[in-house]
Enzyme design. Structure first.
Site, short mmCIF file in Angstrom:
data_model
loop_
_atom_site.label_atom_id
_atom_site.label_comp_id
_atom_site.label_asym_id
_atom_site.label_seq_id
_atom_site.Cartn_x
_atom_site.Cartn_y
_atom_site.Cartn_z
N GLU A 86 59.95 48.65 106.96
CA GLU A 86 59.31 49.95 106.74
C GLU A 86 60.04 50.79 105.69
OE1 GLU A 86 60.05 48.63 109.68
OE2 GLU A 86 58.06 48.14 110.46
N HIS A 155 54.79 52.40 121.01
CA HIS A 155 53.47 52.37 120.39
C HIS A 155 52.69 53.65 120.64
CE1 HIS A 155 54.53 48.10 120.40
NE2 HIS A 155 53.56 47.87 119.53
C1 LIG Z 1 60.22 47.96 113.40
C2 LIG Z 1 58.91 47.34 113.74
N1 LIG Z 1 57.93 47.30 112.84
C3 LIG Z 1 56.72 46.82 113.14
C4 LIG Z 1 56.46 46.32 114.39
C5 LIG Z 1 55.05 45.81 114.75
N2 LIG Z 1 55.09 44.35 114.96
C6 LIG Z 1 55.21 43.82 116.18
S1 LIG Z 1 55.37 42.16 116.14
C7 LIG Z 1 55.24 42.11 114.46
C8 LIG Z 1 55.36 40.80 113.76
C9 LIG Z 1 56.70 40.16 114.01
O1 LIG Z 1 56.79 38.92 113.40
P1 LIG Z 1 57.99 37.93 113.68
O2 LIG Z 1 59.27 38.66 113.52
O3 LIG Z 1 57.77 36.75 112.83
O4 LIG Z 1 57.90 37.55 115.22
P2 LIG Z 1 56.71 36.79 115.98
O5 LIG Z 1 55.75 37.84 116.42
O6 LIG Z 1 56.12 35.80 115.04
O7 LIG Z 1 57.37 36.15 117.13
C10 LIG Z 1 55.04 43.40 113.96
C11 LIG Z 1 54.85 43.73 112.54
C12 LIG Z 1 57.51 46.36 115.31
N3 LIG Z 1 57.35 45.91 116.55
N4 LIG Z 1 58.71 46.87 114.97
#
Ligand SMILES: Cc1ncc(C[n+]2csc(CCOP(=O)(O)OP(=O)(O)O)c2C)c(N)n1
Ligand SMILES: Cc1ncc(C[n+]2csc(CCOP(=O)(O)OP(=O)(O)O)c2C)c(N)n1
Ligand SMILES: [Mg+2]
Ligand SMILES: [Mg+2]
Lengths: 360, 375, 360, 375
Positions: A86, A155
């Protein structure tokens, strides 16, 4: 009251015009979310410099689908996904704005904008001042915020108080479908950075709004930007409810119930948190002499505190009772099963109104 | 520069760069890989007992993912980020730890948490929406499942740092996804861990997606494990669907940390077989064909094949393992089907060690409101 | 008035005792900064779990020398430098606290705490609540804040409003040398995370305080923690000035001038922003019926707004005039040559007092 | 894995890893280094004209540092973070750019900003305390000197990204220190630059200290340039006191970026000869002996020796260069000795494009206050 009633939004103006033209409002119902999508799309159409980016805003169209179809329509260069960071998104937006573009960035949820806080406070908000206006940052930071959707932790934050306290940011909090459209257009047109707060529980709320007419209305130079303008969302004479964003429908519902109980409540939709429309708000409160401020965020040192402070400063001698607040508790936003205890409710608002020392 | 300095520097570089391809001990056909002696020495095949124990957890893990999915569809749970397809990583992350060690999981690592013997129903408190977390992180040495991405990696470094200062023999495994590796906190955590030389193993499950965003939009590095050298720690990559491989690579890294060798970054190549959560629609951003390509790489199938071929897994054992899995699934069903009541007073009780006067006032107001509503 | 006067700080109690013992106060003058150093040192002495870390806090002793000598005295394991990353510092503190330590971290300047904002808001503040108290985070976040030292941009922010709005954080803002000592000890003793705000312009201000006596006084179980307790710093009958941190000396100076002009101003030193001491503040205002809130931070949605809101809610019928604010402008903190225009001054406070509708 | 894949991967790794030791074209004795042909081809010696032009700026840069120090002691300036010892980096960072390119400097990079022909007195507005920045960043394509560490690297990526989208031929040089490389924004900036393949050169002046904290507490990586491979970009290290070397390495990286080759990370090994700022006391954390070791590596001495030996730098030229430097110093002195008046209305004018009603009220209040005070 005329001074208050005169404060029409471009949205209202446009809606009025539509209604006038054919006698009734014929527009099909459109959701708050789709109004936002249309605003983005129309803004991208009208200005090549507008670019949209963030997490999952590309092919997916955003987790709330607000950017749905933009990559298809405008290409990957105009609406694209970034790596998951972000501060990165915000900092890149600063640079793109420095180099002539108008970035609209999406923070996926309220609490996920916090990693970008330094960029927002130390640069986005301060660059114009730092450079005596030589660098303008026409950035829009879209943030789905607040609760009411049974979301898990992180959230559902109402984070507006952090932004409004930061000089240099314009902070908008629309509460109607029409305002979703026009205020997002206003935000993108603004040469100043705007934090644009989207009450996520309202994404699916519908209203019969003719977006085309709103688009046309905006071109009328007579119709000013909605930035800095509150509106009286409902007339009333006994007390004034002051609300914004997700609390506006609750306030209106409370006014409905109060009316059935014989009490006439006026509702002011603040809409623009910064700049704040002192004129409209103070004028409204002076007509009733009683006020309740409603907001979802924890009350302590919040937008609601500020409104109370401003109203008592400006309307002290018109007030029959202290200005009351119906606000979030000073607790973290609760888990889904407890959020109904937390959120300002019609009953809680009516309790506060009852408390306004009617006997005095 | 003298050639000896150049050689030395090349050697130290080589020690930190990952293997040219992901480490694999058992291939997709369930056959042991004939690794070169160096690799074989560094990453030995776990014992049959260890593999059997892990396979049991693997089967339970898959069952938990399926059961949770069903409970979401039935409205018993609000949301479930499934680790279907990633269970080998889940299981290994927990099994590589001893009792005194710590696990730092994310929202997707429910199976890892359960594998560390946290009560399944307590784990689900978060996803059912009763409270933000349901188990005791201190008792289990399992942190709350982190939602804000990559933030927990720093907490893991802190726990490890305190352990080191206190002379404890604990190792910390800190989990995150490929997407999370882009966050600033990832960078700061790895750097702090390396500079303070603390016993943390960073375990990245590269499941190719961050919600809808594919790895190619996340990083153009040769691999995520190549980030390690930038912090001065070794990076390794492993086939994340090869339970034996993940157990071995994590085991080696944990042992290294325990022996005072400092942190390691391990990247597991795996795949998120389902949507990000039930609220997501993966068909919007990836093809069925792509998903289908990963199906034959399933961690369960290959492990079963290997253990069966090795005559370690008998029909009887398989049945017992299935029973274990069903028991956990039943516990989950029972737990989530019974209604829990929530206490509105809890809103105020835990914000501070003692509620402030303001919170007491607010609690009283709510109680008054509820009593008038007759709640 | 007794109820107000009774609210003694441990510092006052101790100072009193010192004075009682030998008839006069014999303590040598000590600076605000050295009182903080002593508090850190005494806390590290009394609890092995207390560790101090941050940027340049080791051999250098911090850019303000508050941690001077701690590495020498307690070793590198107890007071150490980190890599340059504030989220890293904060996140590592969370983990160390989870594993039984009591980290005291220094953010080098106010604006350089912003990179840690997500860690503070999403974890430091929420972990206790999230785990129903199973995980306690006894972390102290020391932040040199506010202006008055001619600092360049990003070195003078009054960032307290961001923290007080975040449930789960205790926020302390001492304004005296004695409070610097006792409140920092209180903060370190607290099982909750504390944002400890140090007004940097006061680091060199001196007071005759016997730190040893304060240390001894703290051991008396009768002397309670100063957390949550405001104090009446000066008695007065005509109006109440409510201030904290760097604004307390300004308020006291204004009261001095007012006294010479025949107006008796009471001064309340809030000290503990969260929890807030409604009792002391409201009792004070009720005795005078007029109040001015003073703070350096931009006024909009600030601690000052909250105090105004609370006072009007609680003292409405005692108020002869609206509660006024003398606060920072809603602008970024200015460059050194302009800061004297910005900072709340004695004159500005007296202007506000004059404005409290004395004729009414 | 097939040996061809292994070779390919090793080749791509080699292309991103820095040289085994920092690139050097002119050594500490002012003698041209006899580099191997590959290095020599990649990093050619700049032309005598280029070196002379740069040397002129180098001398001016040193003079600016000295003059600024004096002005601080005389109370004409509040604070000055000197780049004494780092002038080769300062000068090269500006000279490697064309008119359409951008520079993103930090608080320490005053000499770089001036080398890009920004008016010296405008540059000093910040440090004199009249305003937060004194020059027009858009006109000069020089961002404001960033105080919040590493934040500017992301702005640089944004400018480059916009340039790429608009089809501009601009390259961006983004500067930061060794300490700043620990910040999350550093990580995010490098990753964004690599993923979006934008024309940025990240230029880290590793001057061995972040205020009091030595590099060894900042990073235990083989070098900061080793971080590059973790983002999929080349990293290079260069002797930061060798003006020719820095010019050449930066020049190559800038050309690569301009040709669509994407970002590069360049680490210059140099030394902060003075305290962090005049407010700092370096004797608290480092020995005089350590500082003394760096004195003979001074960038000016060696450049002068080289150019004199090459008979490019004549006594006459040297005198002219000295005059240039004195002229700039005089401009600075004159500028800072003349009092500037500040306008309190400016407090409110630039917060937004148009002041809000609230700001207008506040401005009126202040004006009223000042008029009553007779100001
Ligand atoms: C700081 C932050 N930014 C955005 C999010 C929203 N978000 C939740 S899961 C996700 C994707 C995460 O991807 P990854 O790290 O590859 O983990 P996966 O879900 O594939 O296990 C996002 C963008 C968040 N939880 N925290
Ligand atoms: C985000 C942030 N944290 C802390 C500071 C305070 N600070 C100013 S300079 C400095 C050291 C920077 O070191 P380095 O990056 O090596 O640059 P150098 O000063 O050596 O040029 C620190 C900690 C800051 N300016 N910004
Ligand atoms: Mg992923
Ligand atoms: Mg440095």
């Amino acid at each position: 009251m005329t001074s208050v009633a005169d404060q029409q939004t471009p949205a209202q103006a446009a809606a009025g015009r539509v209604a006038d033209d054919d006698g009734t409002t014929t527009a099909a119902p459109v959701t708050f979310g789709k109004a936002l999508t249309a605003a983005l799309s129309d803004a991208m159409d009208s200005d090549e410099g507008v670019v949209v980016f963030g997490e999952d805003v590309g092919p997916l169209g955003g987790v709330f689908r607000i950017t749905d179809g933009l990559t298809d329509r405008f290409g990957e260069q105009r609406c694209f996904d970034t790596p998951l960071a972000e501060a990165g998104i915000m900092g890149m937006a600063v640079g793109m704005a420095m180099n002539g573009m108008r970035p609209v960035v999406e923070m996926q949820f309220d609490a996920f904008a916090y990693p970008a806080f330094e960029q927002v406070v130390s640069h986005v908000a301060k660059m114009h001042n730092r450079t005596k206006g030589k660098v303008k940052l026409p950035i829009v930071i879209r943030i789905p915020y607040a609760g009411g959707i049974g979301g898990v932790e992180h959230h559902c934050d109402s984070s507006e108080s952090y932004y409004v306290h930061t000089p240099g940011l314009t902070v908008l909090a629309p509460a109607t479908v029409a305002d979703a459209y026009t205020m997002l257009r206003d935000a993108i047109d603004s040469d100043d950075p705007v934090v644009f707060l989207e009450p996520k529980k309202m994404y699916w709320s519908k209203d019969a709004v003719d977006l085309k007419a709103l688009e046309t209305a905006r071109r009328d130079p007579e119709v000013a930007s909605g930035i800095g303008k509150a509106v009286v969302a409902r007339e009333g004479t006994d007390a004034t409810l002051i609300a914004y964003g997700p609390s506006v429908p609750t306030a209106l519902a409370a006014a409905d119930v109060a009316a059935s109980e014989g009490r006439s409540l006026q509702v002011v939709d603040v809409r623009s948190l910064v700049p704040f429309d002192d004129e409209t708000v103070a004028a409204a409160v002076r007509t009733t002499g009683r006020a309740v401020v409603i907001a979802e965020a924890p009350g302590f040192a919040s937008v609601a505190s500020e409104i109370v402070a401003r109203v008592q400063e400006r309307c002290f001698h018109s007030l029959a009772a202290p200005v009351r607040r119906v606000v979030g508790f000073d607790t973290p936003f609760p888990a889904p099963k407890l959020e109904h205890y937390y959120l300002p409710s019609v009953d809680r608002i009516l309790d506060a109104v009852d408390d306004l020392q009617w006997e005095d | 520069m003298s050639s000896s300095t150049a050689e030395e520097s090349a050697r130290s570089e080589a020690a930190m760069l990952p293997s040219p391809t992901p480490v694999q001990l058992i291939n997709e056909r369930g056959v042991a890989v004939d690794n070169d002696t160096e690799t074989a020495a560094k990453y030995p095949m776990p014992s049959p007992e260890a593999l059997m124990r892990a396979y049991d957890k693997l089967v339970t893990g898959r069952r938990v993912n399926d059961q949770a999915g069903a409970l979401v569809r039935q409205g018993k749970m609000a949301v479930y980020p499934s680790s279907h397809g990633q269970e080998a990583c889940q299981v290994a992350a927990a099994l590589c730890l001893d009792a005194q060690d710590w696990l730092f999981p994310t929202y997707r690592d429910t199976v890892a948490v359960m594998t560390r013997d946290v009560d399944p129903v307590e784990v689900m408190v978060l996803l059912r929406g009763d409270w933000h977390s349901g188990y005791d992180p201190i008792e289990h040495k399992v942190a709350t499942q982190s939602t804000p991405l990559a933030t927990q990696l720093l907490h893991a470094v802190g726990v490890a740092h305190a352990a080191k200062l206190k002379g404890e023999d604990s190792v910390v495994v800190a989990m995150c996804g490929d997407g999370a590796s882009s966050e600033g906190d990832f960078h700061e955590a790895l750097n702090f861990a390396a500079v303070f030389h603390v016993p943390v193993v960073f375990f990245v499950q590269n499941n190719q997606y961050a919600i809808s965003v594919p790895l190619s939009h996340q990083s153009v590095a040769p691999s995520l494990a190549h980030k390690a050298i930038g912090y001065g720690m070794p990076g390794e990559r492993v086939d994340g669907n090869d339970l034996a491989g993940v157990l071995s690579v994590l085991g080696t890294a944990v042992q290294r940390a325990r022996d005072g060798g400092g942190p390691t970054l391990v990247e597991a190549h795996t795949y998120r077989m389902q949507s990000h959560t039930n609220a997501d629609d993966a068909t919007r951003y990836r093809t069925d064909a792509e998903v289908a390509e990963w199906a034959p790489k399933d961690p369960l199938v290959r492990m079963k094949k290997y253990l069966t071929d090795a005559a370690v897994l008998t029909d009887e054992a398989e049945a017992a393992i299935g029973d274990d899995a069903e028991r956990v699934a039943a516990t989950l069903r029972d737990g989530l089907n019974s209604e829990v009541s929530v206490d509105p007073d809890d809103l105020f009780k835990y914000v501070y060690s003692e509620p402030t006067p303001q919170l007491n006032e607010q609690a009283a107001m709510l109680r008054d409101e509820l009593s008038r509503e007759g709640e």
